[in-house]
Design an enzyme around this catalytic site. Structure first.
Site, short mmCIF file in Angstrom:
data_model
loop_
_atom_site.label_atom_id
_atom_site.label_comp_id
_atom_site.label_asym_id
_atom_site.label_seq_id
_atom_site.Cartn_x
_atom_site.Cartn_y
_atom_site.Cartn_z
N LYS A 219 -12.49 0.47 4.07
CA LYS A 219 -11.76 1.59 3.92
C LYS A 219 -12.65 2.72 3.88
CE LYS A 219 -9.83 4.43 0.66
NZ LYS A 219 -10.80 5.21 -0.28
N SER A 220 -12.30 4.04 4.30
CA SER A 220 -12.65 5.33 4.28
C SER A 220 -11.69 6.23 4.40
CB SER A 220 -14.14 5.33 4.88
OG SER A 220 -14.65 6.67 4.44
N HIS B 99 0.09 -12.14 1.48
CA HIS B 99 -0.77 -11.36 0.84
C HIS B 99 -1.60 -12.06 -0.23
CE1 HIS B 99 -1.46 -6.69 0.22
NE2 HIS B 99 -2.69 -7.27 -0.45
N ARG C 136 -17.76 8.80 7.75
CA ARG C 136 -17.94 7.46 7.31
C ARG C 136 -17.08 6.36 8.12
NH1 ARG C 136 -17.35 8.15 0.96
NH2 ARG C 136 -19.25 9.57 0.49
N LEU D 277 -17.27 -3.93 1.42
CA LEU D 277 -18.34 -2.72 0.83
C LEU D 277 -18.43 -3.00 -0.55
CD1 LEU D 277 -17.78 0.09 3.30
CD2 LEU D 277 -19.47 -1.70 3.55
N ASN E 223 -19.09 3.29 10.03
CA ASN E 223 -18.80 1.94 9.96
C ASN E 223 -18.32 1.04 10.87
OD1 ASN E 223 -19.16 2.80 7.11
ND2 ASN E 223 -16.81 2.71 6.65
N TYR F 52 0.89 -1.17 -0.18
CA TYR F 52 0.09 0.06 -0.09
C TYR F 52 0.93 1.22 0.06
CZ TYR F 52 -3.64 -3.38 1.27
OH TYR F 52 -4.29 -4.50 1.43
N1 LIG Z 1 -5.75 -9.01 1.45
C1 LIG Z 1 -5.97 -8.53 0.10
O1 LIG Z 1 -5.49 -8.87 -0.86
C2 LIG Z 1 -6.64 -7.12 -0.03
C3 LIG Z 1 -7.03 -6.42 0.98
N2 LIG Z 1 -7.73 -5.12 1.01
C4 LIG Z 1 -7.98 -4.56 2.33
O2 LIG Z 1 -9.60 -4.34 2.50
C5 LIG Z 1 -9.86 -2.83 2.74
C6 LIG Z 1 -11.07 -2.49 2.14
O3 LIG Z 1 -11.31 -2.85 0.88
P1 LIG Z 1 -11.43 -1.82 -0.31
O4 LIG Z 1 -10.98 -2.37 -1.66
O5 LIG Z 1 -10.82 -0.64 0.18
O6 LIG Z 1 -13.01 -1.35 -0.39
P2 LIG Z 1 -14.37 -1.62 0.52
O7 LIG Z 1 -15.22 -2.24 0.39
O8 LIG Z 1 -13.87 -1.24 1.94
O9 LIG Z 1 -14.94 -0.08 -0.22
C7 LIG Z 1 -14.34 1.11 -0.07
C8 LIG Z 1 -14.84 2.21 -0.86
O10 LIG Z 1 -16.41 2.58 0.20
C9 LIG Z 1 -16.52 3.79 0.24
N3 LIG Z 1 -17.16 3.83 1.60
C10 LIG Z 1 -16.51 3.38 2.95
N4 LIG Z 1 -17.24 3.61 3.84
C11 LIG Z 1 -18.33 4.48 3.35
C12 LIG Z 1 -19.64 4.86 3.87
N5 LIG Z 1 -19.99 4.97 5.09
N6 LIG Z 1 -20.57 5.47 3.03
C13 LIG Z 1 -20.26 5.57 1.69
N7 LIG Z 1 -19.20 5.08 0.97
C14 LIG Z 1 -18.38 4.54 1.68
C15 LIG Z 1 -15.00 4.17 0.18
O11 LIG Z 1 -15.11 5.55 -0.17
P3 LIG Z 1 -14.27 6.81 0.70
O12 LIG Z 1 -12.98 6.50 1.10
O13 LIG Z 1 -14.28 7.99 0.02
O14 LIG Z 1 -15.17 7.03 1.98
C16 LIG Z 1 -14.58 3.58 -0.69
O15 LIG Z 1 -14.67 4.04 -2.20
C17 LIG Z 1 -8.57 -2.40 1.93
O16 LIG Z 1 -8.55 -1.04 2.18
C18 LIG Z 1 -7.25 -3.47 2.29
O17 LIG Z 1 -7.11 -2.76 3.77
C19 LIG Z 1 -8.48 -4.79 0.02
C20 LIG Z 1 -8.20 -5.64 -1.20
C21 LIG Z 1 -7.36 -6.71 -1.32
O1 LIG Z 2 -7.91 -6.64 -6.28
C1 LIG Z 2 -7.36 -5.94 -6.88
O2 LIG Z 2 -7.49 -5.74 -8.40
C2 LIG Z 2 -6.33 -5.09 -6.41
O3 LIG Z 2 -5.76 -4.20 -6.96
C3 LIG Z 2 -6.09 -5.14 -4.90
O4 LIG Z 2 -6.74 -6.09 -4.51
C4 LIG Z 2 -4.48 -5.24 -4.53
O5 LIG Z 2 -4.06 -6.21 -5.42
C5 LIG Z 2 -4.27 -5.91 -3.43
O6 LIG Z 2 -3.61 -6.86 -3.04
C6 LIG Z 2 -4.81 -4.91 -2.17
O7 LIG Z 2 -4.64 -5.54 -0.82
#
Ligand SMILES: NC(=O)C1=CN([C@@H]2O[C@H](COP(=O)(O)OP(=O)(O)OC[C@H]3O[C@@H](n4cnc5c(N)ncnc54)[C@H](OP(=O)(O)O)[C@@H]3O)[C@@H](O)[C@H]2O)C=CC1
Ligand SMILES: O=C(O)C(=O)[C@@H](O)[C@H](O)C(=O)CO
Length: 275
Positions: free
Chosen positions: A232-233, A110, A238, A192, A242, A53
């Site tokens: 994530k937000s 990861h 938010r 989400l 959450n 990240y």
């Molecule tokens: N292990 C892995 O490979 C992975 C791990 N992750 C982890 O999971 C986390 C969360 O996943 P992510 O992909 O970020 O997506 P999420 O499903 O958490 O969605 C995030 C989105 O939702 C919006 N959002 C969040 N809360 C609200 C709310 N209360 N009202 C309206 N909109 C909201 C955010 O906007 P805004 O920020 O503008 O509020 C953002 O656009 C990542 O940040 C990471 O830590 C993610 C992908 C892969």
């Molecule tokens: O899933 C994807 O396409 C991504 O970009 C992310 O999941 C990223 O690869 C990741 O691992 C975040 O933890």
């Protein structure tokens, strides 16, 4: 954090982990310190980060500024690319430790990158880190039953958690059953659906009936499935919303209606395509 703290899960290694943590993927380094401090201020005690990240230095700065190091858990993850091996994992851990300025509490693989056939060796590196007392909790991300079974059979060490993509389109019921049978916590990534579920009419109706938001409904659904999540937000209001999930409960009818949303649609990469 004590094992019986409300809002936390007791892991198979005897430690407690907050059920809702702060996701940090795609949080700009310039925003990270503010977002982490806001999250800690509104009650988060689990920060879900990763070397990938690119914001671990800022996470470390925020944690030091908060004065809350002893009360919270920071997760990091071994990326495994371009090189995925036992030795490289130990080097990745060292780099994360340097960037954070302290050891992460939770360390995860990861991605399984199954075609490289290295994930068992990487798991052995995580076991060593735990045995050396450098990390408290070890686990994996996006592992399927086949890979989990190999880890357990070949090392005898069961991951404390598996962080997998999950949301109403992709509930992962089969994998959740496997986790429950083996004492592995299901922790949802992109819980989400990356924000793409917000306009769903079923979720909007349920949210209106309970007087809450769609994200609150979805996160409450994760908890009622017995899982955890790291939404994530970057917005303080938010972040607060959450984590505010105790004032209502979804009914059996609500849970059934949400079950009807399953399509198998992913919002992130399929682990089979991330090698
Ligand atoms: N292990 C892995 O490979 C992975 C791990 N992750 C982890 O999971 C986390 C969360 O996943 P992510 O992909 O970020 O997506 P999420 O499903 O958490 O969605 C995030 C989105 O939702 C919006 N959002 C969040 N809360 C609200 C709310 N209360 N009202 C309206 N909109 C909201 C955010 O906007 P805004 O920020 O503008 O509020 C953002 O656009 C990542 O940040 C990471 O830590 C993610 C992908 C892969
Ligand atoms: O899933 C994807 O396409 C991504 O970009 C992310 O999941 C990223 O690869 C990741 O691992 C975040 O933890």
């Amino acid at each position: 954090m004590l094992p019986d703290t409300p809002g936390s899960a007791l892991l198979n290694d005897g430690t407690a982990l907050q059920l809702i943590g702060l996701g940090l993927y795609k949080v700009e380094p310039s925003d990270t310190e503010r977002v982490v401090l806001d999250a800690l201020d509104v009650g988060y005690r689990l920060i879900d980060g990763a070397a990938f990240y690119g914001n671990e230095r800022e996470v470390g700065d925020a944690v030091r500024e908060s004065g809350l190091r002893g009360e919270l858990r920071v997760t990091s993850k071994a990326w495994g690319d371009p090189v995925m091996s036992y030795d490289e994992t130990l080097r990745e851990f060292d780099a994360t430790e340097r960037d954070l300025g302290f050891s992460p509490d939770v360390y995860l693989i990861h991605w399984p990158r199954a075609s490289r056939n290295e994930y068992v060796n990487v798991w052995r590196a995580l076991i060593r880190l735990r045995e050396e007392g450098r990390v408290r909790t070890i686990g994996v991300c996006s592992f399927g039953e086949t890979e989990l079974t190999r880890l357990i059979d070949e090392t005898g060490v069961v991951p404390a958690l598996n962080q997998v993509e999950s949301h109403p389109w992709l509930p992962q019921h089969g994998l959740r059953e496997f986790h429950d049978a083996h004492g592995i916590l299901t922790q949802a990534w992109s819980p989400l659906g990356r924000g793409r579920l917000m306009d769903d009419p079923v979720l909007l109706r349920i949210a209106a009936e309970h007087g809450v938001s769609v994200p609150q409904v979805v996160l409450r659904w994760h908890l009622q499935l017995g899982g955890a999540a790291v939404p994530k937000s970057t917005h303080r209001e938010r972040l607060a919303q959450n984590i505010d999930l105790e004032g209502f409960a979804l009914t059996g009818e609500d849970m059934a209606a949400i079950a009807g949303l399953e399509t198998g649609r992913r919002t992130g990469t399929n682990p089979a395509d991330r090698q």
